[in-house]
Design a protein around this motif. Sequence first.
Motif, PDB file in Angstrom:
ATOM      1  N   ASP A   1      -7.594  -1.543   4.763  1.00 11.31           N
ATOM      2  CA  ASP A   1      -8.173  -2.500   5.571  1.00 11.31           C
ATOM      3  C   ASP A   1      -7.174  -2.240   6.587  1.00 11.31           C
ATOM      4  OD1 ASP A   1      -9.644  -4.654   6.794  1.00 11.31           O
ATOM      5  OD2 ASP A   1      -8.404  -6.105   5.598  1.00 11.31           O
ATOM      6  N   LEU A   2      -7.608  -2.804   7.886  1.00 12.13           N
ATOM      7  CA  LEU A   2      -6.802  -2.771   8.800  1.00 12.13           C
ATOM      8  C   LEU A   2      -6.063  -4.223   9.277  1.00 12.13           C
ATOM      9  CD1 LEU A   2      -8.685  -0.712  11.878  1.00 12.13           C
ATOM     10  CD2 LEU A   2      -6.770  -0.113  10.409  1.00 12.13           C
ATOM     11  N   SER A   3      -6.717  -5.276   9.352  1.00  9.98           N
ATOM     12  CA  SER A   3      -6.319  -6.611   9.841  1.00  9.98           C
ATOM     13  C   SER A   3      -5.574  -7.284   8.329  1.00  9.98           C
ATOM     14  CB  SER A   3      -7.433  -7.331  10.491  1.00  9.98           C
ATOM     15  OG  SER A   3      -7.762  -6.877  11.593  1.00  9.98           O
ATOM     16  N   MET A   4      -4.207  -7.252   8.111  1.00 11.21           N
ATOM     17  CA  MET A   4      -3.715  -8.003   7.247  1.00 11.21           C
ATOM     18  C   MET A   4      -2.635  -8.586   7.745  1.00 11.21           C
ATOM     19  SD  MET A   4      -3.805  -4.871   4.138  1.00 11.21           S
ATOM     20  CE  MET A   4      -3.381  -3.641   5.440  1.00 11.21           C
ATOM     21  N   PRO A   5      -2.655  -9.945   7.644  1.00 10.49           N
ATOM     22  CA  PRO A   5      -1.526 -10.863   8.311  1.00 10.49           C
ATOM     23  C   PRO A   5      -0.319 -10.928   7.788  1.00 10.49           C
ATOM     24  CG  PRO A   5      -2.993 -12.268   7.101  1.00 10.49           C
ATOM     25  CD  PRO A   5      -3.644 -10.867   6.893  1.00 10.49           C
ATOM     26  N   HIS A   6      -0.096 -10.390   6.605  1.00 12.01           N
ATOM     27  CA  HIS A   6       1.216 -10.407   6.101  1.00 12.01           C
ATOM     28  C   HIS A   6       1.630  -9.057   5.981  1.00 12.01           C
ATOM     29  CE1 HIS A   6       0.703 -14.675   5.143  1.00 12.01           C
ATOM     30  NE2 HIS A   6      -0.678 -14.631   4.610  1.00 12.01           N
ATOM     31  N   GLY A   7       2.979  -8.634   5.952  1.00  9.24           N
ATOM     32  CA  GLY A   7       3.379  -7.479   5.733  1.00  9.24           C
ATOM     33  C   GLY A   7       3.055  -6.473   6.979  1.00  9.24           C
ATOM     34  N   LYS A   8       3.025  -5.117   6.822  1.00 11.89           N
ATOM     35  CA  LYS A   8       2.652  -4.064   7.657  1.00 11.89           C
ATOM     36  C   LYS A   8       0.898  -4.312   7.721  1.00 11.89           C
ATOM     37  CE  LYS A   8       6.188  -0.730   7.407  1.00 11.89           C
ATOM     38  NZ  LYS A   8       7.290  -1.568   6.797  1.00 11.89           N
ATOM     39  N   ASP A   9       0.299  -4.141   9.126  1.00 14.29           N
ATOM     40  CA  ASP A   9      -0.819  -4.005   9.178  1.00 14.29           C
ATOM     41  C   ASP A   9      -1.603  -2.574   8.729  1.00 14.29           C
ATOM     42  OD1 ASP A   9      -1.203  -2.094  11.522  1.00 14.29           O
ATOM     43  OD2 ASP A   9       0.232  -3.686  12.513  1.00 14.29           O
ATOM     44  N   GLY A  10      -2.710  -2.455   8.714  1.00 10.70           N
ATOM     45  CA  GLY A  10      -3.271  -1.060   8.547  1.00 10.70           C
ATOM     46  C   GLY A  10      -3.037  -0.044   9.014  1.00 10.70           C
ATOM     47  N   LEU A  11      -2.802  -0.108  10.381  1.00  8.65           N
ATOM     48  CA  LEU A  11      -2.586   0.833  11.198  1.00  8.65           C
ATOM     49  C   LEU A  11      -1.135   1.690  11.193  1.00  8.65           C
ATOM     50  CD1 LEU A  11      -4.274  -0.035  14.605  1.00  8.65           C
ATOM     51  CD2 LEU A  11      -4.919   1.805  13.225  1.00  8.65           C
ATOM     52  N   THR A  12      -0.313   0.480  11.045  1.00  7.31           N
ATOM     53  CA  THR A  12       1.199   0.808  10.703  1.00  7.31           C
ATOM     54  C   THR A  12       1.349   1.468   9.252  1.00  7.31           C
ATOM     55  OG1 THR A  12       2.086  -0.896  12.120  1.00  7.31           O
ATOM     56  CG2 THR A  12       3.729   0.064  10.844  1.00  7.31           C
ATOM     57  N   ALA A  13       0.656   1.015   8.524  1.00 10.03           N
ATOM     58  CA  ALA A  13       0.784   1.515   7.029  1.00 10.03           C
ATOM     59  C   ALA A  13       0.315   2.976   6.890  1.00 10.03           C
ATOM     60  CB  ALA A  13       0.195   0.444   6.228  1.00 10.03           C
ATOM     61  N   THR A  14      -0.839   3.012   7.798  1.00 15.39           N
ATOM     62  CA  THR A  14      -1.365   4.574   7.690  1.00 15.39           C
ATOM     63  C   THR A  14      -0.562   5.455   8.133  1.00 15.39           C
ATOM     64  OG1 THR A  14      -3.684   3.448   7.785  1.00 15.39           O
ATOM     65  CG2 THR A  14      -3.388   5.706   8.444  1.00 15.39           C
ATOM     66  N   GLY A  15       0.103   5.159   9.153  1.00 20.06           N
ATOM     67  CA  GLY A  15       1.100   6.124   9.963  1.00 20.06           C
ATOM     68  C   GLY A  15       2.182   6.353   8.939  1.00 20.06           C
ATOM     69  N   GLU A  16       2.875   5.306   8.397  1.00 17.28           N
ATOM     70  CA  GLU A  16       4.028   5.658   7.454  1.00 17.28           C
ATOM     71  C   GLU A  16       3.706   6.196   6.078  1.00 17.28           C
ATOM     72  OE1 GLU A  16       6.583   2.356   6.807  1.00 17.28           O
ATOM     73  OE2 GLU A  16       6.547   1.520   8.765  1.00 17.28           O
ATOM     74  N   LEU A  17       2.379   5.986   5.622  1.00 16.69           N
ATOM     75  CA  LEU A  17       1.933   6.418   4.464  1.00 16.69           C
ATOM     76  C   LEU A  17       1.665   8.011   4.677  1.00 16.69           C
ATOM     77  CD1 LEU A  17      -0.954   4.750   2.160  1.00 16.69           C
ATOM     78  CD2 LEU A  17      -0.823   7.201   2.504  1.00 16.69           C
ATOM     79  N   LYS A  18       1.345   8.392   5.581  1.00 15.76           N
ATOM     80  CA  LYS A  18       0.714   9.967   5.895  1.00 15.76           C
ATOM     81  C   LYS A  18       2.307  10.464   5.961  1.00 15.76           C
ATOM     82  CE  LYS A  18      -2.319  11.779   6.142  1.00 15.76           C
ATOM     83  NZ  LYS A  18      -3.003  12.279   5.078  1.00 15.76           N
ATOM     84  N   LYS A  19       3.170  10.028   6.410  1.00 13.69           N
ATOM     85  CA  LYS A  19       4.648  10.635   6.443  1.00 13.69           C
ATOM     86  C   LYS A  19       5.107  10.787   5.144  1.00 13.69           C
ATOM     87  CE  LYS A  19       5.664   8.974  11.140  1.00 13.69           C
ATOM     88  NZ  LYS A  19       6.593   8.130  11.780  1.00 13.69           N
ATOM     89  N   ARG A  20       4.882   9.673   4.457  1.00 13.06           N
ATOM     90  CA  ARG A  20       5.563   9.783   2.963  1.00 13.06           C
ATOM     91  C   ARG A  20       4.633  10.408   1.767  1.00 13.06           C
ATOM     92  NH1 ARG A  20       8.400   3.634   2.069  1.00 13.06           N
ATOM     93  NH2 ARG A  20       9.242   3.381   4.485  1.00 13.06           N
ATOM     94  N   VAL A  21       3.425  10.426   1.821  1.00 14.93           N
ATOM     95  CA  VAL A  21       2.578  10.891   1.101  1.00 14.93           C
ATOM     96  C   VAL A  21       1.540  11.657   1.783  1.00 14.93           C
ATOM     97  CG1 VAL A  21       1.253  10.398  -1.217  1.00 14.93           C
ATOM     98  CG2 VAL A  21       2.736   8.787  -0.307  1.00 14.93           C
TER      99      VAL A  21
ATOM    100  N   ALA B   1       0.884  -1.087  -0.070  1.00 17.03           N
ATOM    101  CA  ALA B   1       0.120   0.024   0.069  1.00 17.03           C
ATOM    102  C   ALA B   1       0.752   1.101  -0.060  1.00 17.03           C
ATOM    103  CB  ALA B   1      -0.954   0.105   1.203  1.00 17.03           C
ATOM    104  N   ILE B   2       1.889   1.210   0.789  1.00 14.92           N
ATOM    105  CA  ILE B   2       2.884   2.399   0.968  1.00 14.92           C
ATOM    106  C   ILE B   2       3.403   2.653  -0.518  1.00 14.92           C
ATOM    107  CG2 ILE B   2       4.972   3.356   2.033  1.00 14.92           C
ATOM    108  CD1 ILE B   2       4.054   1.829   4.514  1.00 14.92           C
ATOM    109  N   ARG B   3       3.897   1.377  -0.981  1.00 11.08           N
ATOM    110  CA  ARG B   3       4.584   1.605  -2.512  1.00 11.08           C
ATOM    111  C   ARG B   3       3.703   2.208  -3.365  1.00 11.08           C
ATOM    112  NH1 ARG B   3       6.716  -3.521  -0.930  1.00 11.08           N
ATOM    113  NH2 ARG B   3       5.151  -4.525  -2.152  1.00 11.08           N
TER     114      ARG B   3
END
Length: 217
Positions: free
Chosen positions: A54-74, A39-41
Motif C-alpha cells: 500500500d502507498l498511504s500509511m500514516p505511521h512509519g515509512k510510507d509505501g514509496l519510501t519503503a519500496t525504495g529501501e526494500l529493493k536495495k535490501r532485498v 514491511a522492510i523487516r
Amino acid sequence: MIRIVVVDDHAIVRSGLVMLLNGRHGMEVVGEAADGDEAIRKAEELSPDVVLMDLSMPHGKDGLTATGELKKRVPDTAVLVLTMHDDEEYLFRAIHAGASGYILKSAPHEEMLSAIQHVAAGNAYLYPSATKRLMSDYLEKMKSGEHAGAYGTLSDREKEILAKIAQGYSNRDIAEQLVISVKTVESHKSNLMDKLDLRTRPDLVKFAMKKGLLNFE
C-alpha cells in the motif's frame, strides 16, 4: 508457490487480502505488515517473492519510501503496489522507487492475481490506463528530444551561436562579440537550423533551453 507479504495499515484490508490469496492455488501469504518499516523487516526476514504494498500509511515509512529501501535490501523481491491512488505522479514515483507493478484497489480480484503472477515471474505489470499514460509520456519525451542527436552534428561555432541566440543576443550583437560579420552569423544560424530541422528563432531558443545552454559560458 508464490510467497507474499501483504502491507496495509488497515487490518481489515490485510485480512481480506490474506483470505483471498491463501485461497488460490500457488499463492501463500507468509507475512503481514502495517507500515513501511515493518514491511522492510518482514521482507528481509522472509525473502518473499512478492510484497503487496500500500502507498498511504500514516505511521512509519510510507509505501514509496519503503519500496525504495526494500529493493536495495532485498533486490530479488518484487514489489507490487496496490493502492487507491489513480494518479500519474504516484505511478511514476512508484516505478522510480523500484516497484515492478502498480494496480488499483478497485481492480477485479482476477486482475490482482494476474498482476501478482506477472511480477513474481520477473515481469512488469501496470493496469491498462496506466500503460496508456506511460506510453503518452514516453512519446512526449521522445518528441521533445527528437532533435537531441542532431546537436552532436553542430560545429563548435554553431553551438556557440546557438547559445547566444538563446541568451537573447541579436545577430549584430553576436557578430560584435565573436568578431565576425553579421553575414557569417546569419550563415551559421541557417546551417544549424537546417541541421536541427528547426524553422524559427523561438524554436532555436526552446531547443537551447532543453539542452541547458542558457548557462553557457
